[in-house]
Design a protein around this motif. Structure first.
Motif, PDB file in Angstrom:
ATOM      1  N   PRO A   1       0.798  -1.232   0.000  1.00 10.93           N
ATOM      2  CA  PRO A   1       0.000   0.000   0.000  1.00 10.93           C
ATOM      3  C   PRO A   1       0.829   1.280   0.000  1.00 10.93           C
ATOM      4  O   PRO A   1       0.329   2.334  -0.361  1.00 10.93           O
ATOM      5  N   ARG A   2       2.102   1.167   0.400  1.00 10.15           N
ATOM      6  CA  ARG A   2       2.922   2.378   0.461  1.00 10.15           C
ATOM      7  C   ARG A   2       4.340   2.016   0.049  1.00 10.15           C
ATOM      8  O   ARG A   2       5.117   1.467   0.832  1.00 10.15           O
ATOM      9  N   ALA A   3       4.681   2.306  -1.203  1.00  7.14           N
ATOM     10  CA  ALA A   3       6.009   2.000  -1.728  1.00  7.14           C
ATOM     11  C   ALA A   3       6.169   2.714  -3.061  1.00  7.14           C
ATOM     12  O   ALA A   3       5.203   3.262  -3.629  1.00  7.14           O
ATOM     13  N   HIS A   4       7.388   2.716  -3.586  1.00  7.82           N
ATOM     14  CA  HIS A   4       7.658   3.273  -4.905  1.00  7.82           C
ATOM     15  C   HIS A   4       6.884   2.480  -5.956  1.00  7.82           C
ATOM     16  O   HIS A   4       6.646   1.280  -5.809  1.00  7.82           O
ATOM     17  N   CYS A   5       6.465   3.160  -7.016  1.00  7.74           N
ATOM     18  CA  CYS A   5       5.660   2.494  -8.036  1.00  7.74           C
ATOM     19  C   CYS A   5       6.394   1.303  -8.649  1.00  7.74           C
ATOM     20  O   CYS A   5       5.772   0.267  -8.954  1.00  7.74           O
ATOM     21  N   LEU A   6       7.712   1.390  -8.836  1.00  7.84           N
ATOM     22  CA  LEU A   6       8.457   0.264  -9.391  1.00  7.84           C
ATOM     23  C   LEU A   6       8.504  -0.908  -8.421  1.00  7.84           C
ATOM     24  O   LEU A   6       8.569  -2.069  -8.846  1.00  7.84           O
ATOM     25  N   VAL A   7       8.468  -0.643  -7.138  1.00  2.93           N
ATOM     26  CA  VAL A   7       8.403  -1.715  -6.151  1.00  2.93           C
ATOM     27  C   VAL A   7       7.065  -2.438  -6.265  1.00  2.93           C
ATOM     28  O   VAL A   7       6.995  -3.675  -6.183  1.00  2.93           O
ATOM     29  N   ARG A   8       6.013  -1.687  -6.460  1.00  3.30           N
ATOM     30  CA  ARG A   8       4.682  -2.292  -6.599  1.00  3.30           C
ATOM     31  C   ARG A   8       4.565  -3.100  -7.888  1.00  3.30           C
ATOM     32  O   ARG A   8       3.931  -4.157  -7.908  1.00  3.30           O
ATOM     33  N   TRP A   9       5.156  -2.621  -8.966  1.00  2.99           N
ATOM     34  CA  TRP A   9       4.989  -3.274 -10.260  1.00  2.99           C
ATOM     35  C   TRP A   9       5.923  -4.464 -10.457  1.00  2.99           C
ATOM     36  O   TRP A   9       5.540  -5.447 -11.077  1.00  2.99           O
ATOM     37  N   PHE A  10       7.158  -4.360  -9.922  1.00  7.32           N
ATOM     38  CA  PHE A  10       8.137  -5.414 -10.177  1.00  7.32           C
ATOM     39  C   PHE A  10       8.545  -6.181  -8.924  1.00  7.32           C
ATOM     40  O   PHE A  10       9.194  -7.229  -9.034  1.00  7.32           O
ATOM     41  N   GLY A  11       8.235  -5.678  -7.745  1.00  7.37           N
ATOM     42  CA  GLY A  11       8.527  -6.395  -6.511  1.00  7.37           C
ATOM     43  C   GLY A  11       9.990  -6.476  -6.153  1.00  7.37           C
ATOM     44  O   GLY A  11      10.398  -7.390  -5.428  1.00  7.37           O
ATOM     45  N   VAL A  12      10.843  -5.537  -6.603  1.00 14.25           N
ATOM     46  CA  VAL A  12      12.271  -5.565  -6.302  1.00 14.25           C
ATOM     47  C   VAL A  12      12.565  -4.697  -5.088  1.00 14.25           C
ATOM     48  O   VAL A  12      11.891  -3.706  -4.831  1.00 14.25           O
ATOM     49  N   ARG A  13      13.589  -5.092  -4.347  1.00 15.21           N
ATOM     50  CA  ARG A  13      13.960  -4.361  -3.137  1.00 15.21           C
ATOM     51  C   ARG A  13      15.051  -3.326  -3.380  1.00 15.21           C
ATOM     52  O   ARG A  13      15.329  -2.510  -2.486  1.00 15.21           O
ATOM     53  N   GLU A  14      15.669  -3.350  -4.563  1.00 13.90           N
ATOM     54  CA  GLU A  14      16.773  -2.430  -4.854  1.00 13.90           C
ATOM     55  C   GLU A  14      16.818  -2.197  -6.361  1.00 13.90           C
ATOM     56  O   GLU A  14      16.728  -3.142  -7.147  1.00 13.90           O
ATOM     57  N   PHE A  15      16.952  -0.923  -6.753  1.00 13.44           N
ATOM     58  CA  PHE A  15      17.003  -0.596  -8.172  1.00 13.44           C
ATOM     59  C   PHE A  15      17.579   0.802  -8.338  1.00 13.44           C
ATOM     60  O   PHE A  15      17.638   1.597  -7.375  1.00 13.44           O
ATOM     61  N   VAL A  16      18.010   1.098  -9.559  1.00 12.42           N
ATOM     62  CA  VAL A  16      18.577   2.399  -9.909  1.00 12.42           C
ATOM     63  C   VAL A  16      17.754   2.976 -11.054  1.00 12.42           C
ATOM     64  O   VAL A  16      17.404   2.246 -11.999  1.00 12.42           O
ATOM     65  N   VAL A  17      17.436   4.263 -10.962  1.00  9.95           N
ATOM     66  CA  VAL A  17      16.608   4.938 -11.961  1.00  9.95           C
ATOM     67  C   VAL A  17      17.416   6.073 -12.570  1.00  9.95           C
ATOM     68  O   VAL A  17      17.997   6.901 -11.845  1.00  9.95           O
ATOM     69  N   LEU A  18      17.462   6.113 -13.907  1.00 10.58           N
ATOM     70  CA  LEU A  18      18.103   7.192 -14.658  1.00 10.58           C
ATOM     71  C   LEU A  18      16.996   8.005 -15.305  1.00 10.58           C
ATOM     72  O   LEU A  18      16.237   7.497 -16.136  1.00 10.58           O
ATOM     73  N   SER A  19      16.854   9.273 -14.898  1.00 10.98           N
ATOM     74  CA  SER A  19      15.766  10.120 -15.398  1.00 10.98           C
ATOM     75  C   SER A  19      16.312  11.470 -15.812  1.00 10.98           C
ATOM     76  O   SER A  19      17.373  11.903 -15.338  1.00 10.98           O
ATOM     77  N   PRO A  20      15.611  12.171 -16.704  1.00 14.02           N
ATOM     78  CA  PRO A  20      16.047  13.512 -17.101  1.00 14.02           C
ATOM     79  C   PRO A  20      16.089  14.451 -15.912  1.00 14.02           C
ATOM     80  O   PRO A  20      15.356  14.277 -14.921  1.00 14.02           O
ATOM     81  N   GLY A  21      16.970  15.464 -16.001  1.00  8.00           N
ATOM     82  CA  GLY A  21      17.086  16.434 -14.928  1.00  8.00           C
ATOM     83  C   GLY A  21      15.808  17.216 -14.726  1.00  8.00           C
ATOM     84  O   GLY A  21      14.836  17.123 -15.487  1.00  8.00           O
ATOM     85  N   ALA A  22      15.810  18.037 -13.674  1.00  7.94           N
ATOM     86  CA  ALA A  22      14.592  18.746 -13.292  1.00  7.94           C
ATOM     87  C   ALA A  22      14.103  19.667 -14.394  1.00  7.94           C
ATOM     88  O   ALA A  22      12.901  19.769 -14.645  1.00  7.94           O
ATOM     89  N   ASN A  23      14.996  20.366 -15.069  1.00 11.05           N
ATOM     90  CA  ASN A  23      14.599  21.347 -16.080  1.00 11.05           C
ATOM     91  C   ASN A  23      14.802  20.847 -17.508  1.00 11.05           C
ATOM     92  O   ASN A  23      14.818  21.644 -18.450  1.00 11.05           O
ATOM     93  N   CYS A  24      14.969  19.550 -17.660  1.00  6.91           N
ATOM     94  CA  CYS A  24      15.209  18.984 -18.997  1.00  6.91           C
ATOM     95  C   CYS A  24      13.920  18.404 -19.571  1.00  6.91           C
ATOM     96  O   CYS A  24      12.986  18.053 -18.829  1.00  6.91           O
ATOM     97  N   GLU A  25      13.911  18.305 -20.883  1.00  7.15           N
ATOM     98  CA  GLU A  25      12.751  17.754 -21.549  1.00  7.15           C
ATOM     99  C   GLU A  25      12.723  16.235 -21.393  1.00  7.15           C
ATOM    100  O   GLU A  25      13.726  15.596 -21.092  1.00  7.15           O
ATOM    101  N   ALA A  26      11.532  15.669 -21.621  1.00  9.81           N
ATOM    102  CA  ALA A  26      11.381  14.222 -21.520  1.00  9.81           C
ATOM    103  C   ALA A  26      12.013  13.531 -22.727  1.00  9.81           C
ATOM    104  O   ALA A  26      12.158  14.117 -23.807  1.00  9.81           O
ATOM    105  N   ILE A  27      12.404  12.276 -22.528  1.00 12.96           N
ATOM    106  CA  ILE A  27      12.970  11.455 -23.603  1.00 12.96           C
ATOM    107  C   ILE A  27      11.800  10.820 -24.364  1.00 12.96           C
ATOM    108  O   ILE A  27      11.181   9.849 -23.895  1.00 12.96           O
TER     109      ILE A  27
END
Length: 945
Positions: free
Chosen positions: A113-139
């Motif tokens: 009920p309370r976790a990161h969305c990737l934890v809910r979808w994939f059930g992993v306890r550890e992961f790394v996320v690469l995302s665009p910077g705060a002021n950058c456009e989406a990929i």
């Protein structure tokens, strides 16, 4: 030959193929970050316990990297587990899957009920996320997405990292991720699909099973077993059968029409709307329930506190708010200095004290008004307020009982809470004034009404001073330095009134024995006795012209103890063995003490400054000695030093010549025995004068005028800031009273933290307004939590206090719902809580359309059918669910169509070929009216393929 010898002909164009490109540097930066976080090599962790994704502690680390001029943020999310070491590094084992692959098949933490969305979808306890910077456009473009995924794959392969690394693509609000996890000879690809509408073939379980089987591409027969977890969400929004327990306003009362504004002496409490908007029962073999909290419910106490806090930021003066003409007319009676001088010089006579009543006060105030319509407070309301503030004026409470506030009902802890918060005792005049200002500010004219009430309050204080009428609702005695400054000022004024009244009473009783001592002093000086009680600052210091003559007169009189505060422990006087009493000090507020300290500090260390400081301290020493003599008749300088300066009181052992025994003898220290010592000389000149009659150090007329001037120059914002500790104190007591009936452990802890934080803030010379606002926000949150508890108890039928076995389970359920994001229902639909939830849905959902009913039956039957035979689902419904799908009085008929469906499909299958190793495969599906999402993690054997 000339051409060959030309230096320019020997220059060659060289291409350096070792220079790294922007893409290579980007991959290298990713590898550096993974190395810095020590994510290289296999990861070893404990088996996941049930519910650890929700109850455990999640942590994250973030760094910034760039691809050319495009900024990226790389974040490491991981579940913190105590005592976990990377043991696999020391003893590498073959055929060990990465930790993330093992987590894909774990069923103990489905749908946290309370976790990161990737934890809910994939059930992993550890992961790394690469995302665009705060002021950058989406990929968005496919080529850029493929470039990033290639970079991730190369970085994982080069570094040997076995933690999943995912890239966020498309717009951030869509929450789309893609990536992979690599291990020795294995790889898991994380893929995702996000649609606004669900395709028709995937609206039922059989279609999702076909999709899952086609994705894993398993050609082995028979098919590997597929484990399914499913979660249906039902929302209950119709609460017509449960009325919100907030009491409506009393329209017959004086303060009619406002919720929570029934009495001046009480702060309101509760939410104006139901703080629980939705209840989500989860239909499954095991039931669980959660509450959907209303967004920022309007709470009465929080609204009162916040509006009062905003009053502290106003800049207008009372003149600017009410108009200069009104203020000038109100103060005209006391504005002529010649009248003040005439009062000081007019002959003394018996002062007649007129009868005080609220009606006379109101008439006196209204006499100065040009137009009553300009005042925000009508006469009836003003009369009610004055009656509440000064009950002795209306005859509703005796003067003695009104003077000392009673203790609160919650014991000594709340009784002493005012000292921690530096406010005022409960039920005191200052506390009642704070509540009145709080109510007027929100409901009866805002800052204008506050300014008018304060103006009338100041006039009342002056009226009581001029007519020697004590102020009701204040503890007797000197100002209590543990209270707020405004309360100290009112206590100081009350001290002045009491001493003026005592002096006036003594003047009227000149023929009685109470004035014998004073008459003897006046006769010695040759002055009339009545003149010795004038308001001159020379009083009692010019009465006696000859010290020796005064000593003789004192020796012929029987001195009575005066001005005693309390006994000094078990210490007795050395000569008479009478108890030694501490003298009652001259009343002084904390601002006067600070001024006195500042004056002494400003004198510096020069010779002249030291002389002035010694003269000031000598005057203070004389006052203390005279007060000590008055409190302890027959005392000696040794007794005074024993109390006042213990280090100068020395006990020496001597031998008794008669008995030869060792005895202890008290004497002064060496510095006190020096000839011409200031202490000894001052003691010889000190008379038996209690502190309250030492007019050079304490002049009640002067001090009272100081207090009245302090009150009259207060702006509404200054008044609000002075009363803010009292308002917070009253609010905390109200919260404690309300919590006492609900018994919520988290609320008790929050109140302790709020009290501690408030205590630190209000004791600062200039409190931080931002932090005070945060404290008020915390109080509002506590109020909402208590109101939410009452709402849930009313909905579950335990508001009346039932405490049977079923009632205890419901109480625990309500308590857990307030603490946890989601709570399991004991006994599912057959338990006490399940029965209540069933009744709630039954009353709100009477019938279903035939199409909705058949759809609901189809999904339930598919859920419980054999997983490898989707076409035979209609004949495999267990007995427990037969009632649910029968359509007669079953529970499912009473539930509306689910607003959300979540499914998890797991299997171990050989990919990409039948000869590959059997690896974990996982597919998550979420279907709501707003979106359709598929999140798959598909593993492949890369050893020979």
């Amino acid at each position: 030959m000339a051409a060959d010898s030309d230096p320019e002909s020997e220059v060659f164009e060289i291409t350096d193929f070792t220079t790294a490109s922007e893409w290579e540097r980007f991959i290298s930066k990713i590898e550096e970050v993974l190395n810095d976080w020590k994510l290289i090599g296999p990861r070893a962790g404990k088996p996941l316990e049930k519910g650890v994704f929700t109850s455990g502690s999640w942590e994250e680390s973030t760094q910034e990297i760039s691809f050319a001029d495009f900024k990226f943020s790389i974040t490491h999310h991981y579940l913190k587990q105590e005592g976990v070491e990377n043991e696999a590094k020391d003893e590498p084992q073959e055929e060990v899957y990465p930790q993330a692959m093992q987590d894909l098949l774990c069923c103990s933490n489905d749908f946290p009920p309370r976790a990161h969305c990737l934890v809910r979808w994939f059930g992993v306890r550890e992961f790394v996320v690469l995302s665009p910077g705060a002021n950058c456009e989406a990929i968005i473009s496919e080529s850029k997405c493929n470039l990033l995924l290639s970079s991730v794959s190369i970085a994982l392969a080069n570094s040997g990292c076995q933690v999943p690394l995912l890239v966020q693509i498309q717009q951030k609000q869509r929450k789309l991720f893609s990536g992979e996890c690599q291990g020795p000879g294995v790889r898991t690809d994380f893929e995702m699909v996000h649609l606004r509408r669900v395709p028709s073939q995937y609206t039922h379980l059989s279609g999702l099973l076909d999709l899952f089987k086609s994705k894993i591409g398993c050609s082995v027969s028979p098919l590997p077993p597929i484990r399914i977890s499913i979660r249906f969400t039902y929302v209950l929004q119709d609460w017509q059968q449960c009325s919100w327990p907030q009491q409506p306003p009393d329209f017959d009362a004086l303060l009619a029409g406002e919720v929570g504004a029934v009495e001046f002496g009480k702060l309101p409490f509760g939410a104006c709307e139901d703080p629980v908007s939705d209840l989500d029962p989860l239909q499954a073999p095991h039931w669980s329930v959660r509450i959907r909290k209303a967004e920022n419910p309007q709470c009465l106490l929080g609204e009162f506190l916040m509006e009062f806090f905003r009053l502290c930021s106003r800049k207008e003066t009372t003149e600017e708010i009410l108009g200069r003409s009104l203020v000038d007319e109100d103060g005209k009676e006391h504005g002529d200095i010649t009248q003040a001088l005439s009062k000081l010089t007019e002959p003394t006579s018996v002062v007649s004290i007129p009868k005080l009543s609220v009606s006379s006060v109101v008439r006196r105030i209204r006499r100065h008004r040009r137009n009553e319509e300009e005042a925000p407070l009508n006469p009836d309301l003003l009369s009610a307020i004055l009656t509440y503030l000064f009950p002795d004026a209306a005859g509703g409470q005796s003067e003695s009982s009104a003077a000392a506030p009673s203790s609160p009902s919650r014991g000594s802890e709340d009784h002493l809470l005012f000292s921690r918060l530096k406010s005022a005792p409960a039920l005191s005049l200052t506390q009642r004034l704070a509540v009145c200002v709080c109510v007027l500010n929100l409901h009866y004219g805002g800052v204008t009404a506050v300014a008018q009430l304060w103006q009338e309050f100041v006039l009342e204080m002056r009226y009581r001073w001029e007519h020697s009428i004590p102020v009701s609702g204040l503890p007797a005695g000197a100002p209590d330095l543990r209270c707020c400054l405004l309360h100290q000022k009112l206590q100081m004024l009350n001290c002045c009134i009491e001493r003026r009244k005592a002096r006036d009473d003594l003047k009227k009783n000149t023929g009685e024995g109470g004035g014998a001592k004073e008459r003897s002093g006046s006769e010695a000086s040759g002055k009339p006795w009545s003149d010795s009680w004038s308001d001159s600052e020379d009083e009692f210091y010019e009465c006696v012209s000859d010290t020796e003559e005064m000593k003789e007169k004192e020796s012929t009189l029987t001195l009575r103890p005066e001005g005693r505060l309390e006994a000094f422990g078990d210490v007795t006087l050395l000569d008479s063995q009478e108890p030694l009493y501490i003298p009652d000090p001259a009343p002084m507020t904390e601002d006067l003490l600070e001024q006195h300290s500042e004056v002494l500090a400003r004198l510096g260390s020069s010779a002249e400054g030291a002389q002035i400081r010694a003269r000031m301290q000598s005057a203070s020493l004389l006052s203390d000695m005279e007060a000590f003599k008055a409190a302890n008749p027959g005392c000696s300088l040794l007794d005074f030093v024993r109390w006042y300066s213990p280090r100068d009181f020395v006990e020496v052992e001597s031998i008794d010549e008669a008995s030869g025994a060792s005895v202890k003898r008290a004497e002064l220290s060496a510095r006190m025995q020096i000839p011409g010592n200031m202490w000894a000389e001052t003691w010889e000149t000190a008379t038996h004068t209690p502190a309250r009659r030492q007019r050079r150090l304490f002049d009640d007329t002067r001090e009272a005028e100081k207090v009245l001037h302090y009150l009259s120059v207060q702006k509404p914002a200054d008044l609000a800031m002075s009363l803010l500790p009292c308002v917070l104190h009253t609010a905390l007591i109200k919260l404690k009273e309300e919590e006492f009936s609900e018994n919520i452990s988290s609320v008790r802890q929050s109140l302790q933290q709020i009290t501690s934080q408030t205590s630190k803030l209000v004791h600062q010379p200039s409190p931080d307004l931002k932090k005070l606002e945060d404290v008020i926000g915390q109080m509002s949150a506590v109020e909402a939590l208590i109101a939410r508890s009452r709402s849930l108890k009313a909905k579950f039928g335990i508001a009346g206090g039932e405490r049977g076995e079923d009632g205890e389970q419901l109480v625990r359920l309500v308590s857990d719902l307030l603490e946890e994001p989601e709570v399991c229902v004991v006994g599912a639909g057959r338990g006490p809580a399940g029965s209540v939830i069933h009744k709630l849905f039954s009353s709100s959902q009477r019938s279903l359309d035939s199409s909705d009913e058949s759809f609901l039956m189809d999904v339930e039957a598919a859920l419980l059918s054999p997983l490898d035979e989707p076409d035979s689902r209609s004949s495999s419904v267990p007995t427990d669910s037969a009632e649910c799908v029968s359509g007669d009085s079953g529970s499912c008929v009473c539930f509306p169509p689910p607003v959300g469906r979540e499914l998890l499909l797991r299997a171990c299958a050989a990919r990409p070929a039948p000869g590959s190793r059997s690896l974990p495969q996982r597919l998550f599906c979420s279907h709501t009216p707003q979106e359709f999402r598929l999140a798959g993690a598909f593993s492949s054997d890369t050893s020979f393929f």
